[in-house]
Motif scaffolding. Structure first.
Motif, short mmCIF file in Angstrom:
data_model
loop_
_atom_site.label_atom_id
_atom_site.label_comp_id
_atom_site.label_asym_id
_atom_site.label_seq_id
_atom_site.Cartn_x
_atom_site.Cartn_y
_atom_site.Cartn_z
N UNK A 136 0.84 -1.20 0.00
CA UNK A 136 0.00 0.00 0.00
C UNK A 136 0.87 1.25 0.00
N UNK A 165 -6.41 3.12 6.00
CA UNK A 165 -5.68 3.94 5.02
C UNK A 165 -6.54 5.09 4.53
N UNK A 188 1.11 12.08 3.95
CA UNK A 188 1.29 10.63 3.99
C UNK A 188 2.78 10.31 4.08
N UNK A 189 3.57 11.00 3.26
CA UNK A 189 5.02 10.81 3.30
C UNK A 189 5.56 11.23 4.66
N UNK A 214 -16.74 -1.21 1.90
CA UNK A 214 -16.12 -0.57 0.73
C UNK A 214 -14.73 -0.06 1.11
N UNK A 215 -13.78 -0.28 0.22
CA UNK A 215 -12.38 0.07 0.47
C UNK A 215 -12.22 1.57 0.74
N UNK A 266 -9.54 3.36 0.94
CA UNK A 266 -8.53 4.05 0.12
C UNK A 266 -9.21 4.68 -1.09
N UNK A 267 -9.98 3.85 -1.81
CA UNK A 267 -10.60 4.34 -3.04
C UNK A 267 -11.70 5.35 -2.76
N UNK A 268 -12.51 5.09 -1.72
CA UNK A 268 -13.61 6.01 -1.44
C UNK A 268 -13.06 7.38 -1.01
N UNK A 293 -19.00 -4.29 -2.95
CA UNK A 293 -18.33 -4.71 -1.71
C UNK A 293 -19.32 -5.15 -0.64
N UNK A 338 -17.76 5.47 -6.33
CA UNK A 338 -18.06 5.13 -4.94
C UNK A 338 -19.31 4.25 -4.87
N UNK A 364 1.40 4.02 -3.10
CA UNK A 364 1.14 5.45 -2.93
C UNK A 364 2.37 6.26 -3.30
N UNK A 370 -1.60 14.89 0.61
CA UNK A 370 -0.85 13.74 0.09
C UNK A 370 0.56 13.72 0.67
N UNK A 402 -10.25 8.70 -1.62
CA UNK A 402 -9.56 9.35 -2.74
C UNK A 402 -10.54 9.94 -3.75
N UNK A 439 -18.59 0.77 -6.06
CA UNK A 439 -17.75 0.08 -5.09
C UNK A 439 -18.57 -0.42 -3.91
N UNK A 440 -19.50 0.42 -3.46
CA UNK A 440 -20.34 0.04 -2.33
C UNK A 440 -21.23 -1.14 -2.72
N UNK A 482 2.70 9.31 -6.04
CA UNK A 482 3.22 10.64 -5.71
C UNK A 482 4.45 10.95 -6.58
N UNK A 512 5.09 8.57 7.29
CA UNK A 512 6.01 7.44 7.21
C UNK A 512 7.43 7.83 7.59
N UNK A 563 -6.55 8.04 2.59
CA UNK A 563 -5.70 8.66 1.58
C UNK A 563 -6.33 9.98 1.13
N UNK A 611 -7.07 5.68 -10.42
CA UNK A 611 -7.79 5.21 -9.22
C UNK A 611 -9.11 4.58 -9.62
#
Lengths: 306, 359
Positions: free
Chosen positions: A89, B86, B285-286, B144-145, B147-149, A284, A277, A93, B282, B151, A280-281, A97, B289, B88, A223
């Motif tokens: 992950x 996550x 995020x870096x 639902x994931x 990350x994708x939502x 999922x 979205x 990312x 964004x 984003x 996806x919902x 970037x 970490x 994002x 994405x």
């Protein structure tokens, strides 16, 4: 009928980049690796392809350059994830970037340059069939390529030995390793394939979809492609359906903006993201369906001596 | 393969903190190569990037101004990342914070009052939280994931802000620019150091660093976050609610990002514009970490990343380098960090011929 054909044709152009990117990512994920860097690879593919077009004027060189750029970027991801055991992950990312920054840097001198787009290659006789001819047999090379890629990938994953090995590696790397399959090598190749396909998707954006280079021109398509893989429950033909569904939504909102339906353009532009979205919902929601279809080892690192 | 990895019996604590330093050194080295490749004198470029911005009092103020949103967001994100949540979409939550907080400033534009700024802050936090609640709800209710939502919602938030400043919130006296009216004095964060743009938000960021440390080290929910992240099965056995941790992580990240967005528009920017952040959400995020998901580390990493923004601007002015170099630097740093982190869990040894061949 008068407007149906042009609408369908624009849907194809909007769906093609999504189809390439999602198909590539699906193969990567089938091998058990989640690469969140699709957006970055697409952008670098787009800018490198456009630069190659600018330098050589040859469409085939440009497409090849985009493909190689996407693959090269994905190889960084592969080395980190497979060699250095980094989090998939986080590394994905990082790739996005980095790709956004790198593409903006490489594209410095290319903003404002424009081309005519990829040449159409009508297939003799077939392209003269009314309606179906222009719809299916009068496109550029990359659209034809996307038509061919879906059955090829489906056949590869379902009917060939390497395809089955790739899926075995994705479903249980320990079992595949115990049998003697080179897990890391297979995953490396799958990641490269995903990168190359994302690179082609980017090349399509900058060479055909809107033949110019703009920073961040993929606008989240990488994405959306990732979401499409989930939507398709990791099946190639459903990736095709999903890509065309989203191509349709993109074009629909553009047409609605052009007609002027009284909704602000920014609100219409939200549609593809909101639709992602929603889709996806819907998919999922059924956890069992995801569990049944998702590769068993997706996202998990593999260390042969562990 | 000439080298092979051997698992350490226990993770190396020294490497946890050395790895970012090695990664920074490698990034600088790559920077030298990159600059040489671009035909720029590397020494001059590195000076312009990392030293020149800090040669004035104003520059130090700017460093803190840029570090403020990064640190705020990264402290909160790192807590979520520890739990394996996550988020994002901090960039989108930042935008919503700016819209909600900035909306208050525009609503009470003709009124002066000490209560306006606190109300803006509350609404900014609430706006970010509300935006983060969407992925939290969809994740916990529909799986639902996130990350994708989160984003996708970033793109939606950007378009929403664009709609507002092009449409209903556009300043009618503003020469037709897509901008809101400039906030009045009671809706602007006070500057705390003369001769700079350093504002009250920097103090809030420091407070959040301390609060983040207390939260993760001293509270039950902080403990639950760590357990669920490192050993989900143990967490479930202990009766910790994964659902609760997901909600907590996302709301915390959303709130912090919302606050950061409000601080940006009420501080350095002073109005709503189509673009209010150079990707702080964004970059955070870096920062999370590089800062080892630890509040104190995040503080230092935030300052470092803030310097890379300032350096990019200074190198653009003095050497005519494209601003995009900053993004490349930030991405490279994260790549090198992720590579160096292998040293935390593994030793690298030359592979001997007699050893089992690694595949």
């Amino acid at each position: 009928m008068e407007t149906l054909l042009p609408t369908l044709l624009t849907i194809i152009t909007a769906a093609t980049p999504l189809l390439y990117a999602a198909l590539g990512e699906m193969v990567t994920e089938k091998s058990g690796v989640l690469n969140l860097g699709v957006e970055g690879m697409m952008l670098v593919g787009a800018v490198v392809a456009f630069a190659a077009m600018h330098a050589t004027g040859s469409a085939s060189v440009a497409i090849l350059a985009g493909l190689l750029a996407g693959a090269a970027l994905s190889s960084i991801f592969a080395v980190l994830v497979l060699g250095f055991q980094s989090s998939q992950v986080a590394t994905g990312l990082a790739l996005t970037i980095f790709g956004i920054g790198l593409s903006a840097l490489l594209g410095q001198g290319l903003v404002g340059v424009a081309y005519n787009g990829l040449p159409k290659l009508p297939i003799p006789f077939l392209s003269e069939i009314p309606f179906l001819g222009p719809l299916l047999f009068d496109h550029d090379i990359l659209v034809y390529g996307s038509f061919v890629a879906v059955p090829l990938v489906a056949w590869f994953l379902a009917r060939t030995r390497p395809g089955l090995v790739l899926r075995a590696v994705g479903n249980s790397h320990d079992a595949a390793h115990a049998i003697g399959y080179p897990v890391l090598r297979i995953r490396f190749l799958a990641i490269l394939f995903g990168g190359a396909m994302a690179g082609i998707a980017g090349a399509y954006l900058s060479l055909a979809y809107s033949p110019l280079w703009i920073e961040n021109m993929s606008a989240g398509r990488g994405w959306i492609a990732l979401a499409l893989v989930v939507f398709a429950t990791w099946r190639p033909w459903r990736v095709l359906a999903g890509a065309y569904l989203f191509g349709g939504i993109t074009i629909l909102q553009l047409h609605a903006q052009a007609i002027g339906v009284g909704v602000p353009p920014q609100v219409m532009s939200m549609l593809p993201y909101v639709a992602t979205i929603v889709v996806l919902v819907l998919i999922s929601r059924d956890q069992n369906k995801i569990k049944l279809n998702a590769p068993g080892c997706i996202g998990k690192p593999f260390h042969p001596t562990a | 393969m000439l080298l092979k990895l051997i698992r350490r019996p226990s993770p190396s604590r020294a490497m946890v903190w050395l790895s970012p330093l090695i990664a920074l050194a490698l990034t600088l080295l790559s920077g030298v190569i990159l600059f040489a490749f671009m035909g720029v004198d590397p020494a001059g470029a590195l000076y312009a990037f990392f030293v020149e911005p800090l040669t004035s009092r104003y520059g130090w103020g700017e460093l803190a101004v840029k570090a403020t949103p990064l640190v705020l967001i990264a402290v909160a994100l790192s807590i979520g990342f520890r739990a394996g949540v996550w988020n994002i979409g901090a960039e989108g939550q930042l935008i919503l914070g700016a819209i909600c907080g900035g909306g208050i400033a525009l609503l009470f534009h003709d009124i002066e009052g000490f209560w306006i700024l606190p109300l803006m802050i509350l609404c900014g936090i609430a706006g970010g939280m509300a935006w983060a609640a969407i992925p939290a709800f969809l994740r916990t209710r529909f799986n639902a994931n996130e990350i994708l939502v989160s984003l996708m919602l970033t793109y939606v938030a950007g378009l929403f802000l664009s709609y507002l400043v092009h449409g209903p919130w556009r300043d009618t006296d503003g020469f037709n620019f897509p901008e809101s009216r400039v906030f009045n004095a009671s809706a602007t964060l006070p500057t705390i150091l003369s001769g700079t743009r350093l504002h009250l938000g920097a103090v809030m960021a420091l407070a959040v660093v301390v609060a983040g440390w207390v939260l993760i080290a001293r509270t039950l929910i902080g403990f639950q976050v760590k357990v669920i992240g490192e050993a989900p099965a143990a967490g479930r056995y202990a009766g910790f609610s994964v659902r609760r941790v997901i909600w907590f992580s996302l709301l915390l990240g959303g709130g912090a990002a919302g606050l950061a967005g409000l601080i940006e528009v009420a501080g350095p920017i002073g109005q709503l514009q189509p673009s209010i952040s150079p990707g702080y959400g964004f970059t955070a995020i870096i920062v999370a970490f590089v800062g080892r998901l630890h509040p104190l580390g995040v503080l230092f990493a935030g300052l470092l990343m803030a310097l890379s923004y300032l350096g990019g601007e200074s190198a653009q002015i003095t050497l005519n380098l494209p601003l995009a170099v900053t993004g490349v630097f930030q991405g490279m740093l994260l790549f090198f960090l992720l590579a160096c982190d292998v040293l935390i869990h593994y030793r690298i040894r030359p592979a001997s011929a007699s050893a089992v061949k690694p595949s």
